[in-house]
Write a protein that holds these residues in place. Structure first.
Motif, PDB file in Angstrom:
ATOM      1  N   TRP A  99       0.862  -1.174   0.000  1.00 48.83           N
ATOM      2  CA  TRP A  99       0.000   0.000   0.000  1.00 48.83           C
ATOM      3  C   TRP A  99       0.895   1.220   0.000  1.00 48.83           C
ATOM      4  CZ3 TRP A  99      -4.819   0.786  -1.173  1.00 48.83           C
ATOM      5  CH2 TRP A  99      -5.439   1.964  -0.805  1.00 48.83           C
ATOM      6  N   GLY A 100       0.942   1.954  -1.104  1.00 47.61           N
ATOM      7  CA  GLY A 100       1.831   3.098  -1.234  1.00 47.61           C
ATOM      8  C   GLY A 100       1.292   4.361  -0.586  1.00 47.61           C
ATOM      9  N   ARG A 101       2.182   5.280  -0.362  1.00 47.98           N
ATOM     10  CA  ARG A 101       1.791   6.579   0.193  1.00 47.98           C
ATOM     11  C   ARG A 101       0.942   7.336  -0.812  1.00 47.98           C
ATOM     12  NH1 ARG A 101       6.748   9.605   2.920  1.00 47.98           N
ATOM     13  NH2 ARG A 101       6.092   9.025   5.012  1.00 47.98           N
ATOM     14  N   GLY A 102       0.008   8.074  -0.281  1.00 48.70           N
ATOM     15  CA  GLY A 102      -0.810   8.930  -1.121  1.00 48.70           C
ATOM     16  C   GLY A 102      -1.963   8.239  -1.825  1.00 48.70           C
ATOM     17  N   LEU A 103      -2.111   6.936  -1.632  1.00 42.74           N
ATOM     18  CA  LEU A 103      -3.236   6.239  -2.244  1.00 42.74           C
ATOM     19  C   LEU A 103      -4.488   6.467  -1.411  1.00 42.74           C
ATOM     20  CD1 LEU A 103      -1.581   2.882  -3.312  1.00 42.74           C
ATOM     21  CD2 LEU A 103      -2.129   4.837  -4.741  1.00 42.74           C
ATOM     22  N   ILE A 104      -5.587   6.637  -2.086  1.00 48.04           N
ATOM     23  CA  ILE A 104      -6.856   6.912  -1.410  1.00 48.04           C
ATOM     24  C   ILE A 104      -7.711   5.652  -1.426  1.00 48.04           C
ATOM     25  CG2 ILE A 104      -8.972   8.285  -1.499  1.00 48.04           C
ATOM     26  CD1 ILE A 104      -7.273  10.463  -2.918  1.00 48.04           C
ATOM     27  N   SER A 105      -8.179   5.285  -0.257  1.00 46.93           N
ATOM     28  CA  SER A 105      -9.055   4.124  -0.148  1.00 46.93           C
ATOM     29  C   SER A 105     -10.392   4.441  -0.815  1.00 46.93           C
ATOM     30  CB  SER A 105      -9.278   3.770   1.324  1.00 46.93           C
ATOM     31  OG  SER A 105     -10.089   2.647   1.417  1.00 46.93           O
ATOM     32  N   ARG A 106     -10.888   3.506  -1.588  1.00 46.68           N
ATOM     33  CA  ARG A 106     -12.170   3.664  -2.264  1.00 46.68           C
ATOM     34  C   ARG A 106     -13.232   2.908  -1.479  1.00 46.68           C
ATOM     35  NH1 ARG A 106      -9.998   2.262  -8.231  1.00 46.68           N
ATOM     36  NH2 ARG A 106      -9.314   4.341  -8.820  1.00 46.68           N
ATOM     37  N   ASP A 107     -13.768   3.564  -0.471  1.00 51.19           N
ATOM     38  CA  ASP A 107     -14.672   2.904   0.470  1.00 51.19           C
ATOM     39  C   ASP A 107     -15.914   2.325  -0.197  1.00 51.19           C
ATOM     40  OD1 ASP A 107     -12.964   3.416   2.586  1.00 51.19           O
ATOM     41  OD2 ASP A 107     -13.868   5.369   2.993  1.00 51.19           O
ATOM     42  N   ARG A 108     -16.502   3.059  -1.136  1.00 53.59           N
ATOM     43  CA  ARG A 108     -17.708   2.562  -1.788  1.00 53.59           C
ATOM     44  C   ARG A 108     -17.411   1.297  -2.596  1.00 53.59           C
ATOM     45  NH1 ARG A 108     -20.100   2.679  -6.529  1.00 53.59           N
ATOM     46  NH2 ARG A 108     -18.604   4.067  -7.515  1.00 53.59           N
ATOM     47  N   LEU A 109     -16.303   1.307  -3.341  1.00 54.60           N
ATOM     48  CA  LEU A 109     -15.939   0.123  -4.120  1.00 54.60           C
ATOM     49  C   LEU A 109     -15.544  -1.044  -3.217  1.00 54.60           C
ATOM     50  CD1 LEU A 109     -13.915   1.728  -7.054  1.00 54.60           C
ATOM     51  CD2 LEU A 109     -16.227   0.775  -7.125  1.00 54.60           C
ATOM     52  N   LEU A 110     -14.869  -0.747  -2.115  1.00 53.76           N
ATOM     53  CA  LEU A 110     -14.530  -1.809  -1.161  1.00 53.76           C
ATOM     54  C   LEU A 110     -15.777  -2.458  -0.582  1.00 53.76           C
ATOM     55  CD1 LEU A 110     -11.475  -0.326   0.764  1.00 53.76           C
ATOM     56  CD2 LEU A 110     -11.532  -2.446  -0.561  1.00 53.76           C
ATOM     57  N   THR A 111     -16.793  -1.649  -0.302  1.00 48.52           N
ATOM     58  CA  THR A 111     -18.052  -2.185   0.218  1.00 48.52           C
ATOM     59  C   THR A 111     -18.698  -3.116  -0.796  1.00 48.52           C
ATOM     60  OG1 THR A 111     -18.390  -0.248   1.612  1.00 48.52           O
ATOM     61  CG2 THR A 111     -20.344  -1.559   1.086  1.00 48.52           C
ATOM     62  N   VAL A 112     -18.708  -2.702  -2.053  1.00 48.48           N
ATOM     63  CA  VAL A 112     -19.283  -3.533  -3.116  1.00 48.48           C
ATOM     64  C   VAL A 112     -18.477  -4.826  -3.262  1.00 48.48           C
ATOM     65  CG1 VAL A 112     -19.727  -3.665  -5.610  1.00 48.48           C
ATOM     66  CG2 VAL A 112     -20.296  -1.582  -4.349  1.00 48.48           C
ATOM     67  N   LEU A 113     -17.153  -4.726  -3.216  1.00 46.02           N
ATOM     68  CA  LEU A 113     -16.298  -5.904  -3.339  1.00 46.02           C
ATOM     69  C   LEU A 113     -16.514  -6.853  -2.159  1.00 46.02           C
ATOM     70  CD1 LEU A 113     -14.104  -7.497  -4.774  1.00 46.02           C
ATOM     71  CD2 LEU A 113     -12.404  -5.997  -3.700  1.00 46.02           C
ATOM     72  N   ARG A 114     -16.555  -6.331  -0.951  1.00 51.03           N
ATOM     73  CA  ARG A 114     -16.810  -7.172   0.231  1.00 51.03           C
ATOM     74  C   ARG A 114     -18.144  -7.902   0.107  1.00 51.03           C
ATOM     75  NH1 ARG A 114     -15.886  -2.518   3.363  1.00 51.03           N
ATOM     76  NH2 ARG A 114     -13.668  -2.208   3.515  1.00 51.03           N
TER      77      ARG A 114
END
Length: 181
Positions: free
Chosen positions: A24-39
């Motif tokens: 997980w690199g610096r400056g990357l933004i978590s995509r919460d909505r996509l993570l929810t869909v993936l989960r």
């Protein structure tokens, strides 16, 4: 420093970066909505597809999923060599082996090793399925760069057979530029 996984003896080579989730690199933004869909997809389905054009962040999304997930996982970045069903099974076995017994050793040529089943893809399938069906927590197998094998009906059929023969505790996440066949 290039490494290979100890465990299954043999000569089949799989580069370590193909079976390791990217950091997980610096400056990357978590995509919460996509993570929810993936989960949700992983929870409800045995096979979940992540499809987007090149550069849209499929691999980053999957790395974020792995970083935040409580699931055990195996990671495999598919390559053209995986169009051969026997090589695909060996690559999957390496990824699974690394997820269950992460014992590392340095290797001068940058490869991981797994058992070599010369000309015996059916035996490789049985060994892999038996390993996956051992009692365990839910496990997610992530296949990145799925497009590398979509032109091989035999490889796609082999993956379908792995899904068919494993228990419901095994989930497959497939990422690529086109949908899952």
């Amino acid at each position: 420093d290039v490494r290979w996984a100890a465990g299954w003896e043999g000569v089949s080579a799989v580069r370590a970066e193909r079976v390791t989730a990217p950091g997980w690199g610096r400056g990357l933004i978590s995509r919460d909505r996509l993570l929810t869909v993936l989960r949700r997809g992983v929870h409800l389905s045995r096979v979940t597809g992540v499809c987007a054009p090149a550069g849209y962040g499929k691999t980053v999304l999957l790395a974020d999923f792995v970083r935040e997930s409580s699931h055990r996982y195996a990671w495999l970045r598919l390559d053209d060599v995986d169009r051969d069903p026997q090589q695909l099974l060996q690559s999957l076995a390496t990824a699974v082996d690394m997820s269950t017994a992460p014992t590392w050793r340095t290797n001068h040529n940058g490869s991981t090793r797994t058992e070599h089943w010369a000309g015996r893809a059916s035996l490789a399938l049985v060994v892999l399925v038996n390993r996956l069906n051992q009692p365990a927590d839910e496990r997610v197998i992530i296949l990145d760069e799925f497009d590398a094998i979509t032109e091989s009906p035999a490889a796609v059929s082999t993956l379908a057979e792995v899904v068919h023969r494993t228990g419901s505790h095994i989930r497959l996440v497939v990422a690529g530029r086109s949908g899952v066949p």
